[in-house]
Design a protein around this motif. Structure first.
Motif, mmCIF file in Angstrom:
data_model
loop_
_atom_site.group_PDB
_atom_site.id
_atom_site.type_symbol
_atom_site.label_atom_id
_atom_site.label_comp_id
_atom_site.label_asym_id
_atom_site.label_seq_id
_atom_site.Cartn_x
_atom_site.Cartn_y
_atom_site.Cartn_z
ATOM 1 N N PRO A 114 0.859 -1.205 0.017
ATOM 2 C CA PRO A 114 -0.094 0.101 0.019
ATOM 3 C C PRO A 114 0.961 1.076 -0.157
ATOM 4 C CG PRO A 114 0.117 -1.187 2.324
ATOM 5 C CD PRO A 114 0.692 -1.896 1.312
ATOM 6 N N VAL A 116 0.905 5.805 -0.784
ATOM 7 C CA VAL A 116 0.129 7.259 -1.015
ATOM 8 C C VAL A 116 1.053 8.050 -1.573
ATOM 9 C CG1 VAL A 116 -1.318 8.958 -0.020
ATOM 10 C CG2 VAL A 116 -1.480 6.466 1.038
ATOM 11 N N ARG A 118 1.501 11.841 -2.977
ATOM 12 C CA ARG A 118 0.766 13.285 -2.961
ATOM 13 C C ARG A 118 1.696 14.181 -3.659
ATOM 14 N NH1 ARG A 118 1.006 17.753 0.524
ATOM 15 N NH2 ARG A 118 -1.213 18.741 1.097
ATOM 16 N N THR A 132 -2.310 3.419 3.940
ATOM 17 C CA THR A 132 -3.758 3.650 3.219
ATOM 18 C C THR A 132 -4.777 2.553 3.458
ATOM 19 O OG1 THR A 132 -4.778 4.453 1.184
ATOM 20 C CG2 THR A 132 -2.987 2.503 1.206
ATOM 21 N N GLU A 135 -8.380 2.734 -2.053
ATOM 22 C CA GLU A 135 -7.781 3.062 -2.984
ATOM 23 C C GLU A 135 -8.694 4.116 -3.650
ATOM 24 O OE1 GLU A 135 -5.917 1.202 -6.961
ATOM 25 O OE2 GLU A 135 -6.113 -0.049 -5.109
ATOM 26 N N VAL A 145 -3.988 13.728 -4.378
ATOM 27 C CA VAL A 145 -3.658 12.412 -3.588
ATOM 28 C C VAL A 145 -4.175 11.139 -4.287
ATOM 29 C CG1 VAL A 145 -3.616 11.355 -1.335
ATOM 30 C CG2 VAL A 145 -3.836 13.881 -1.467
ATOM 31 N N SER A 147 -4.153 7.180 -3.890
ATOM 32 C CA SER A 147 -3.955 5.906 -3.014
ATOM 33 C C SER A 147 -4.003 4.603 -3.609
ATOM 34 C CB SER A 147 -4.962 6.060 -1.695
ATOM 35 O OG SER A 147 -4.798 7.287 -1.098
#
Length: 294
Positions: A114, A116, A118, A132, A135, A145, A147
């Protein structure tokens, strides 16, 4: 964006720009997070609008490659003086040179971890984090953002003529296929998926889908019971009406309750797809996965 990652990783070091749909309002064909990659050698992968503004996005990406400076473009309804969206929506597209944080996120996604990503649209600041719970992609304030969760597993029980077409479709649709096959001669025929000899070699959870293609009660019943126990998002099994009745009897004897049996999709595959050859059956199963919300 996820679909762009494999080629980005394979072509690391080759100059490229990535265009990302970071915001939209009104009608637009593709979701936030959709991405297009343009390499310096002229290779283009992906779409932003499905055709309306993509040629202009490519031109912007080529300019970004030449200048090294990111651009934030906005597209609305078409006018006599420029490109636009015939569907009436509005898009904001961030076009920037491929950057290290993007490749870090791509590597994490490729490893089914997982992550993320940004990007602050005002400052250009970028960051990656490794936690995260969902999704998706969105604009949060001034930041885009994205995810990414590990791909959900599609566990295909038994290697049959349907298995490889289903594995190919599932991979394209974002699943991580795993085939359970204890017979070495048939396990060797599986292409494009991890193969394990027993269900105990697969970690099932609520995001998993389980497609039982075997006709052996000794294989089918334990696999289905394991999927029931894990609360897997989808449980389907191949077989005729007679096979289904016998399977339900065996599942009841194994301890399956009414609620469990109500979740079992049998015979497997969305009705009405047409044709019952291996590829058609694979399409029907893939369609049923989507209709079940798996």
């Amino acid at each position: 964006m996820r679909s762009a990652f494999p080629e980005l990783l394979a072509r690391q070091g080759q100059p490229a720009a990535i265009a990302t749909l970071v915001d939209k309002t009104g009608s637009a064909p593709l979701p936030i997070g959709t991405a297009m990659v343009v390499w310096q050698d002229g290779t283009v992968r992906g779409w932003i609008s499905g055709g309306c503004v993509d040629a202009d996005v490519v031109a912007v990406a080529e300019r970004v490659l030449a200048t090294g400076r990111s651009e934030l473009r906005e597209y609305g309804p078409p006018s006599p003086f420029g490109v636009g969206l015939t569907c009436g929506g509005r898009l904001r597209v961030l076009v920037e040179p491929v950057y290290p944080e993007l490749l870090t996120a791509a590597a994490e996604v490729a490893s089914d971890r997982p992550v993320v990503l940004r990007v602050d649209l005002e400052t250009g600041e970028r960051g990656v984090s490794w936690s995260t719970r969902a999704e998706g992609a969105s604009l949060v304030g001034s930041a885009f953002v994205a995810s990414f969760l590990p791909r959900p597993r599609l566990v295909v029980v038994s290697s049959t003529a349907v298995t490889n077409p289903l594995v190919r479709l599932a991979s394209e649709l974002g699943w991580r296929p795993v085939v359970v096959e204890h017979r070495p001669v048939f396990a060797a025929q599986v292409l494009g998926a991890e193969v394990v000899p027993r269900m105990s070699g697969v970690e099932l959870d609520r995001r998993c889908a389980v497609a039982v293609l075997s006709h052996e009660p000794a294989v089918d019943v334990p696999a289905i019971m394991a999927a029931f126990s894990a609360g897997s998002a989808y449980v389907g099994a191949m077989g005729s009406a007679a096979t289904h009745r016998d399977r339900v009897r065996r599942l009841r004897e194994a301890g399956a309750g009414r609620a469990d049996l109500a979740r079992l999709r049998s015979p497997i595959g969305l009705a009405g797809v047409g044709g019952r050859g291996p590829v058609e059956l694979a399409v029907a199963v893939a369609a049923e996965l989507g209709s079940a919300g798996a």
